[in-house]
Design a protein around this motif. Structure first.
Motif, PDB file in Angstrom:
ATOM      1  N   VAL A 185       0.833  -1.196   0.000  1.00  0.00           N
ATOM      2  CA  VAL A 185       0.000   0.000   0.000  1.00  0.00           C
ATOM      3  C   VAL A 185       0.871   1.250   0.000  1.00  0.00           C
ATOM      4  O   VAL A 185       1.932   1.300   0.630  1.00  0.00           O
ATOM      5  CB  VAL A 185      -0.967   0.001   1.210  1.00  0.00           C
ATOM      6  N   ARG A 186       0.402   2.281  -0.735  1.00  0.00           N
ATOM      7  CA  ARG A 186       1.052   3.581  -0.735  1.00  0.00           C
ATOM      8  C   ARG A 186      -0.032   4.651  -0.619  1.00  0.00           C
ATOM      9  O   ARG A 186      -1.178   4.456  -1.020  1.00  0.00           O
ATOM     10  CB  ARG A 186       1.847   3.803  -2.044  1.00  0.00           C
ATOM     11  N   TRP A 187       0.374   5.787  -0.070  1.00  0.00           N
ATOM     12  CA  TRP A 187      -0.579   6.903   0.084  1.00  0.00           C
ATOM     13  C   TRP A 187      -0.031   8.084  -0.714  1.00  0.00           C
ATOM     14  O   TRP A 187       0.994   8.667  -0.370  1.00  0.00           O
ATOM     15  CB  TRP A 187      -0.721   7.265   1.566  1.00  0.00           C
ATOM     16  N   ASN A 188      -0.741   8.433  -1.756  1.00  0.00           N
ATOM     17  CA  ASN A 188      -0.349   9.570  -2.585  1.00  0.00           C
ATOM     18  C   ASN A 188      -0.980  10.820  -1.966  1.00  0.00           C
ATOM     19  O   ASN A 188      -2.055  11.251  -2.377  1.00  0.00           O
ATOM     20  CB  ASN A 188      -0.818   9.364  -4.020  1.00  0.00           C
ATOM     21  N   HIS A 189      -0.276  11.396  -0.979  1.00  0.00           N
ATOM     22  CA  HIS A 189      -0.837  12.513  -0.216  1.00  0.00           C
ATOM     23  C   HIS A 189      -0.718  13.806  -1.021  1.00  0.00           C
ATOM     24  O   HIS A 189       0.341  14.091  -1.616  1.00  0.00           O
ATOM     25  CB  HIS A 189      -0.091  12.658   1.125  1.00  0.00           C
ATOM     26  N   PRO A 190      -1.777  14.625  -1.054  1.00  0.00           N
ATOM     27  CA  PRO A 190      -1.739  15.844  -1.884  1.00  0.00           C
ATOM     28  C   PRO A 190      -0.703  16.858  -1.432  1.00  0.00           C
ATOM     29  O   PRO A 190      -0.267  17.689  -2.231  1.00  0.00           O
ATOM     30  CB  PRO A 190      -3.161  16.399  -1.742  1.00  0.00           C
ATOM     31  N   GLU A 191      -0.293  16.829  -0.164  1.00  0.00           N
ATOM     32  CA  GLU A 191       0.667  17.814   0.344  1.00  0.00           C
ATOM     33  C   GLU A 191       2.031  17.195   0.638  1.00  0.00           C
ATOM     34  O   GLU A 191       3.060  17.854   0.471  1.00  0.00           O
ATOM     35  CB  GLU A 191       0.122  18.464   1.616  1.00  0.00           C
ATOM     36  N   ARG A 192       2.052  15.954   1.080  1.00  0.00           N
ATOM     37  CA  ARG A 192       3.309  15.337   1.507  1.00  0.00           C
ATOM     38  C   ARG A 192       3.887  14.380   0.479  1.00  0.00           C
ATOM     39  O   ARG A 192       4.930  13.769   0.720  1.00  0.00           O
ATOM     40  CB  ARG A 192       3.095  14.606   2.835  1.00  0.00           C
ATOM     41  N   GLY A 193       3.193  14.211  -0.633  1.00  0.00           N
ATOM     42  CA  GLY A 193       3.706  13.340  -1.671  1.00  0.00           C
ATOM     43  C   GLY A 193       3.396  11.877  -1.394  1.00  0.00           C
ATOM     44  O   GLY A 193       2.506  11.536  -0.609  1.00  0.00           O
ATOM     45  N   LEU A 194       4.151  10.987  -2.045  1.00  0.00           N
ATOM     46  CA  LEU A 194       3.930   9.551  -1.906  1.00  0.00           C
ATOM     47  C   LEU A 194       4.492   9.072  -0.561  1.00  0.00           C
ATOM     48  O   LEU A 194       5.701   9.124  -0.334  1.00  0.00           O
ATOM     49  CB  LEU A 194       4.598   8.807  -3.065  1.00  0.00           C
ATOM     50  N   LEU A 195       3.603   8.601   0.290  1.00  0.00           N
ATOM     51  CA  LEU A 195       4.002   8.170   1.633  1.00  0.00           C
ATOM     52  C   LEU A 195       4.172   6.666   1.670  1.00  0.00           C
ATOM     53  O   LEU A 195       3.261   5.918   1.273  1.00  0.00           O
ATOM     54  CB  LEU A 195       2.945   8.583   2.662  1.00  0.00           C
ATOM     55  N   PRO A 196       5.333   6.174   2.146  1.00  0.00           N
ATOM     56  CA  PRO A 196       5.512   4.733   2.297  1.00  0.00           C
ATOM     57  C   PRO A 196       4.676   4.217   3.475  1.00  0.00           C
ATOM     58  O   PRO A 196       4.255   4.980   4.336  1.00  0.00           O
ATOM     59  CB  PRO A 196       7.015   4.604   2.578  1.00  0.00           C
ATOM     60  N   PRO A 197       4.438   2.923   3.538  1.00  0.00           N
ATOM     61  CA  PRO A 197       3.564   2.371   4.585  1.00  0.00           C
ATOM     62  C   PRO A 197       4.076   2.611   6.004  1.00  0.00           C
ATOM     63  O   PRO A 197       3.281   2.727   6.938  1.00  0.00           O
ATOM     64  CB  PRO A 197       3.495   0.878   4.262  1.00  0.00           C
ATOM     65  N   ASP A 198       5.383   2.699   6.182  1.00  0.00           N
ATOM     66  CA  ASP A 198       5.916   2.911   7.532  1.00  0.00           C
ATOM     67  C   ASP A 198       5.461   4.237   8.124  1.00  0.00           C
ATOM     68  O   ASP A 198       5.505   4.433   9.340  1.00  0.00           O
ATOM     69  CB  ASP A 198       7.453   2.863   7.511  1.00  0.00           C
ATOM     70  N   CYS A 199       5.014   5.166   7.286  1.00  0.00           N
ATOM     71  CA  CYS A 199       4.608   6.482   7.771  1.00  0.00           C
ATOM     72  C   CYS A 199       3.198   6.483   8.354  1.00  0.00           C
ATOM     73  O   CYS A 199       2.843   7.407   9.083  1.00  0.00           O
ATOM     74  CB  CYS A 199       4.684   7.512   6.643  1.00  0.00           C
ATOM     75  N   PHE A 200       2.399   5.484   7.999  1.00  0.00           N
ATOM     76  CA  PHE A 200       1.011   5.550   8.473  1.00  0.00           C
ATOM     77  C   PHE A 200       0.442   4.231   8.988  1.00  0.00           C
ATOM     78  O   PHE A 200      -0.447   4.227   9.834  1.00  0.00           O
ATOM     79  CB  PHE A 200       0.090   6.091   7.371  1.00  0.00           C
ATOM     80  N   ILE A 201       0.968   3.097   8.543  1.00  0.00           N
ATOM     81  CA  ILE A 201       0.382   1.824   8.994  1.00  0.00           C
ATOM     82  C   ILE A 201       0.549   1.612  10.505  1.00  0.00           C
ATOM     83  O   ILE A 201      -0.412   1.245  11.198  1.00  0.00           O
ATOM     84  CB  ILE A 201       0.973   0.639   8.189  1.00  0.00           C
ATOM     85  N   PRO A 202       1.756   1.828  11.083  1.00  0.00           N
ATOM     86  CA  PRO A 202       1.852   1.659  12.546  1.00  0.00           C
ATOM     87  C   PRO A 202       0.878   2.559  13.304  1.00  0.00           C
ATOM     88  O   PRO A 202       0.314   2.156  14.332  1.00  0.00           O
ATOM     89  CB  PRO A 202       3.312   2.043  12.848  1.00  0.00           C
ATOM     90  N   LEU A 203       0.671   3.765  12.797  1.00  0.00           N
ATOM     91  CA  LEU A 203      -0.265   4.686  13.442  1.00  0.00           C
ATOM     92  C   LEU A 203      -1.688   4.135  13.392  1.00  0.00           C
ATOM     93  O   LEU A 203      -2.412   4.137  14.383  1.00  0.00           O
ATOM     94  CB  LEU A 203      -0.203   6.049  12.751  1.00  0.00           C
ATOM     95  N   PHE A 204      -2.078   3.640  12.211  1.00  0.00           N
ATOM     96  CA  PHE A 204      -3.425   3.118  12.077  1.00  0.00           C
ATOM     97  C   PHE A 204      -3.616   1.870  12.937  1.00  0.00           C
ATOM     98  O   PHE A 204      -4.712   1.623  13.452  1.00  0.00           O
ATOM     99  CB  PHE A 204      -3.728   2.788  10.614  1.00  0.00           C
ATOM    100  N   GLU A 205      -2.567   1.100  13.094  1.00  0.00           N
ATOM    101  CA  GLU A 205      -2.667  -0.070  13.968  1.00  0.00           C
ATOM    102  C   GLU A 205      -2.878   0.355  15.418  1.00  0.00           C
ATOM    103  O   GLU A 205      -3.711  -0.212  16.132  1.00  0.00           O
ATOM    104  CB  GLU A 205      -1.402  -0.925  13.853  1.00  0.00           C
ATOM    105  N   GLU A 206      -2.127   1.352  15.846  1.00  0.00           N
ATOM    106  CA  GLU A 206      -2.245   1.818  17.227  1.00  0.00           C
ATOM    107  C   GLU A 206      -3.614   2.431  17.500  1.00  0.00           C
ATOM    108  O   GLU A 206      -4.153   2.300  18.596  1.00  0.00           O
ATOM    109  CB  GLU A 206      -1.161   2.848  17.533  1.00  0.00           C
ATOM    110  N   ARG A 207      -4.194   3.120  16.494  1.00  0.00           N
ATOM    111  CA  ARG A 207      -5.459   3.834  16.693  1.00  0.00           C
ATOM    112  C   ARG A 207      -6.665   3.041  16.190  1.00  0.00           C
ATOM    113  O   ARG A 207      -7.753   3.600  16.047  1.00  0.00           O
ATOM    114  CB  ARG A 207      -5.408   5.186  16.005  1.00  0.00           C
ATOM    115  N   ASN A 208      -6.471   1.741  15.911  1.00  0.00           N
ATOM    116  CA  ASN A 208      -7.586   0.863  15.526  1.00  0.00           C
ATOM    117  C   ASN A 208      -8.304   1.334  14.263  1.00  0.00           C
ATOM    118  O   ASN A 208      -9.530   1.234  14.158  1.00  0.00           O
ATOM    119  CB  ASN A 208      -8.595   0.731  16.681  1.00  0.00           C
ATOM    120  N   ARG A 209      -7.535   1.844  13.286  1.00  0.00           N
ATOM    121  CA  ARG A 209      -8.117   2.205  11.991  1.00  0.00           C
ATOM    122  C   ARG A 209      -7.570   1.322  10.875  1.00  0.00           C
ATOM    123  O   ARG A 209      -7.885   1.538   9.705  1.00  0.00           O
ATOM    124  CB  ARG A 209      -7.810   3.674  11.664  1.00  0.00           C
ATOM    125  N   ILE A 210      -6.777   0.330  11.223  1.00  0.00           N
ATOM    126  CA  ILE A 210      -6.129  -0.494  10.208  1.00  0.00           C
ATOM    127  C   ILE A 210      -7.125  -1.377   9.476  1.00  0.00           C
ATOM    128  O   ILE A 210      -6.875  -1.826   8.351  1.00  0.00           O
ATOM    129  CB  ILE A 210      -5.004  -1.351  10.863  1.00  0.00           C
TER     130      ILE A 210
END
Length: 774
Positions: free
Chosen positions: A548-573
């Protein structure tokens, strides 16, 4: 500090006692305790029932007398004969509770007047005072006729019913015809008939024990010799047809003459006085302080019982010894309320203390840390997260996990010198440190070394590793920041980390990403790329991993390490994983339509495997997609921490039953690999890049990869080696019989269409590998 808390506790108790006294006073002034006071007095009358003194005798105008005389009003010569008989019998006083205000037959009136005049015994006749009518303030006075009152004493037989109609008190004297008159009872008892003074009648005296004589018997001289000598005689009607009856406590409805007799008996013993309720209430308020400062429920109960006993003993003593009738219910109410309030407070404190203790381990919890009184010397908050907590939980079992946590907390307290270590979440123990950062780093290194000594739990020796996070004591949420620092330290492979302001900004950015996830899913900003896997037997690409990749409109292409751990911690995964799975299934169906056989592996967070809802959603999605389930693989990280192992295994077995393959990702990086191989319904092992990348030159890595391949094949599992970046490494994997290779040498992540083009037009295996290397 202790003395200060004690002073505060005493001040609070004083304020509470004053507040209770004020509330009870307001209620007492409003008459709230009147009924209760009456009932309490009735109980006391029944409890302390006693016989009459025998000094006062009743001459009853009873039914037998009514039947004999057969006229009403009676001719007054009957009263004359009774006065003569009583005078002859030596009575000390004769009192009539009879209305003589009207003229009767003249001979009878003269005979009665003559008998009164001739009697050596004082004779008292009754006067009455009553209102002229309802709402009329005038008073009508009723006195005996002139002829009779000339030589007689005049007394008042007025009664004072309470608002409920019961007679509980009588006046000592009243005014009739502008002349103060003593009450009949005061006259009999020889007490001053003070006007406007009332007293309570002692209804503990049993009226049945008052000596009685029938009027007709006395008139006929049927008086036992000596029975009336020196006695005070009261004459009045007791026959039902005469009326003149009043409701009284404990005795029901009784004739007025008996009320007068009981009143006289009361005054014979002394003149009781009303003490009202303020004095007992003041005493109760003062003694209630001992209750309101009790530190234990048992002490509060004992002190409450003692205070109630003191109040009751004082109340009875004042009544029996001093003749003072206090209203005691307000004081008892205050004492009971103080005891009840203190009991509730102590119960709440106990409950609060229980809420501050982790039930599984008995270690103080996050709430206890939150309410801890900060010390001026506090500098840092330290969070120690237990590595591989789920594996430890699985190994030790639920029953013994609490014991392990207690032992870890004890060891931390010994190593740090702090009084308390707190369990702030399932895998985290925290404490407050007064050391500098440099001193703390040295201490944490020592703790980590100390933890290498295993814990013996239920006959098993368990090794525990900790990762530490540190935050400043004055931070906005130091506990959360320290825990976050520990999570970052574990991800980066360090044993500790200090939370900084820059990391706080990073957290803010991550939280912002949480709020943008739904929009990203709807807009297509969340994209899926596919990294090829080379089948080392066929030398063709027939499987991929969805990344998975996130093509963020402001931060560009985000690798999974930038958001997957966060989503796991906050139960949004879960939403993100479902979106990736849906995209992968759509792409797989598209490849099938092009005649391409490509298996897809989708990463599944370990936390999701404990969610039945996620499992249901995922399987339903696979069923609706029409894609072949046997080409789908769910990858689960071996080092992941399962929240509920039993649920996780059940979820994986459900997936396996539908044809989905199960792969253990990052094999070799965790502590329970062999245990997972035994428990999980696996189809494949994926050896982590940290062992694969140098396996062709590092003997240790080579042995580990080779043994893993052999073990997997013995168990009927396929093996994927990831991190292949050199041809020599690929050759080593082919030599040892590895099934698949994945890495930049095989191919970089590609979009679905680009991947399909690559597979559809793939070169022979040797040329494909060489081309990728170039």
């Amino acid at each position: 500090m202790g003395a200060l808390l004690q002073r505060e506790s005493r001040s609070t108790a004083v304020l509470m006692a004053c507040a209770l006294a004020l509330l009870v006073t307001i209620a007492a002034l409003g008459g709230a305790f009147r009924n209760a006071e009456n009932r309490f007095n009735e109980m006391s009358f029944a409890l302390f029932s006693r016989s009459a003194s025998g000094q006062i005798h009743l001459v009853e105008m009873d039914a037998a007398s009514m039947a004999t005389i057969r006229r009403w009003p009676w001719p007054r010569d009957h009263y004359a004969r009774v006065v003569k008989a009583l005078d002859a019998a030596g009575a000390r006083s004769i009192s009539f509770d009879v209305d003589f205000s009207g003229n009767a037959d003249a001979p009878g009136d003269r005979a009665f007047a003559a008998a009164i005049a001739a009697a050596r015994t004082p004779v008292a006749l009754a006067t009455f005072a009553q209102k002229a009518g309802s709402g009329d303030v005038r008073q009508l006075d009723t006195l005996p006729i002139e002829m009779l009152r000339k030589d007689a004493h005049l007394t008042s037989v007025a009664v004072m019913p309470d608002g409920d109609g019961f007679v509980r008190r009588l006046p000592m004297g009243t005014v009739t015809r502008d002349t103060p008159r003593p009450s009949l009872a005061a006259f009999v008892a020889g007490r001053p008939g003070v006007v406007e003074q009332s007293y309570p009648v002692d209804f503990a005296i049993d009226p049945a024990t008052i000596p009685r004589h029938s009027f007709i018997a006395v008139e006929r001289g049927m008086i036992p010799p000596g029975s009336l000598e020196g006695k005070d005689v009261i004459i009045g009607a007791t026959a039902i047809e005469q009326g003149d009856r009043y409701p009284v406590p404990t005795q029901g409805v009784i004739p007025g003459v008996i009320v007068q007799a009981l009143a006289a008996e009361t005054l014979v013993r002394g003149v009781p006085a009303y003490g009202s309720w303020p004095l007992p209430l003041l005493l109760a308020a003062g003694l209630a302080l001992t209750i309101l400062t009790a530190r234990r429920r048992r002490a509060a109960m004992i002190r409450t019982g003692a205070l109630l006993t003191v109040l009751l003993a004082t109340w009875f003593g004042a009544r029996l010894l001093a003749g003072i009738w206090f209203e005691i219910v307000p004081a008892l109410t205050l004492a009971a309320a103080a005891g009840g309030i203190r009991h509730v407070i102590l119960v709440q404190r106990i409950a609060a203390k229980k809420r501050q203790v982790d039930p599984e381990s008995g270690v103080p919890n996050r709430l206890a840390l939150d309410v801890r009184v900060a010390a001026p010397e506090d500098r840092l908050f330290v969070a120690a997260q237990i590595d591989e907590f789920d594996a430890l939980k699985l190994a030790v079992g639920g029953e013994d996990l609490g014991e392990l946590l207690r032992r870890i907390a004890d060891r931390l307290q010994v190593a740090t010198g702090v009084d308390t270590a707190y369990r702030t979440d399932a895998r985290t123990l925290a404490w407050v440190s007064q050391l500098s950062v440099a001193e703390l780093e040295t201490q944490l290194a020592g703790i980590r070394a100390l933890m290498r000594s295993p814990f013996e739990i239920a006959g098993r020796r368990l090794g525990v590793s900790l990762t530490f996070g540190v935050a400043g004591h004055d931070a906005a949420d130091p506990v959360a920041q320290a825990a976050h620092a520990a999570s970052l330290a574990r991800r980066s492979g360090k044993f500790w980390r200090l939370h900084t302001a820059e990391e706080g900004e990073t957290v803010t950015q991550q939280v912002s990403l949480l709020g943008e996830l739904d929009d990203a899913l709807r807009s297509g900003a969340i994209t899926v790329l596919y990294q090829p896997k080379l089948n080392l037997e066929t030398r063709r690409i027939d499987a991929v991993e969805a990344l998975v990749r996130w093509n963020h409109p402001e931060r560009g292409l985000l690798p999974p390490d930038c958001f997957i751990p966060l989503f796991e911690e906050r139960n949004r995964i879960d939403d993100l994983t479902i979106a990736v799975l849906a995209r992968a299934l759509d792409d797989m169906r598209g490849w099938c339509e092009r005649g391409l056989t490509i298996g897809v592996a989708v990463n599944i967070s370990a936390a999701l495997l404990s969610s039945e809802n996620f499992t249901n959603r995922a399987l339903a999605l696979v069923g609706r997609s029409g894609a072949p389930a046997h080409r789908l693989t769910f990858e689960v990280t071996e080092s992941a921490q399962f929240e509920d192992m039993v649920k996780a295994i059940a979820a994986l077995e459900r997936c396996r039953a539908t044809g989905i393959r199960i792969s253990m990702d990052d094999y070799g990086t965790g502590q329970s690999a062999l245990n997972y191989l035994k428990l999980l319904p696996l189809s494949e092992l994926k050896v982590d890049r940290m062992f694969v990348a140098q396996a062709h030159v590092d003997r240790g890595d080579a042995m580990l990869v080779r043994s893993t391949v052999q073990l997997a094949h013995e168990l009927g599992l396929k093996v994927v080696a990831e991190g292949v970046e050199e041809p020599a490494c690929l050759a080593f994997l082919e030599q040892i019989g590895c099934d698949y290779a994945q890495g930049y040498l095989v191919g970089r992540p590609l979009a679905a269409d680009a991947l399909a083009d690559l597979v559809a037009g793939s070169l022979p295996a040797e040329d494909a590998a060489a081309a990728q290397a170039a």
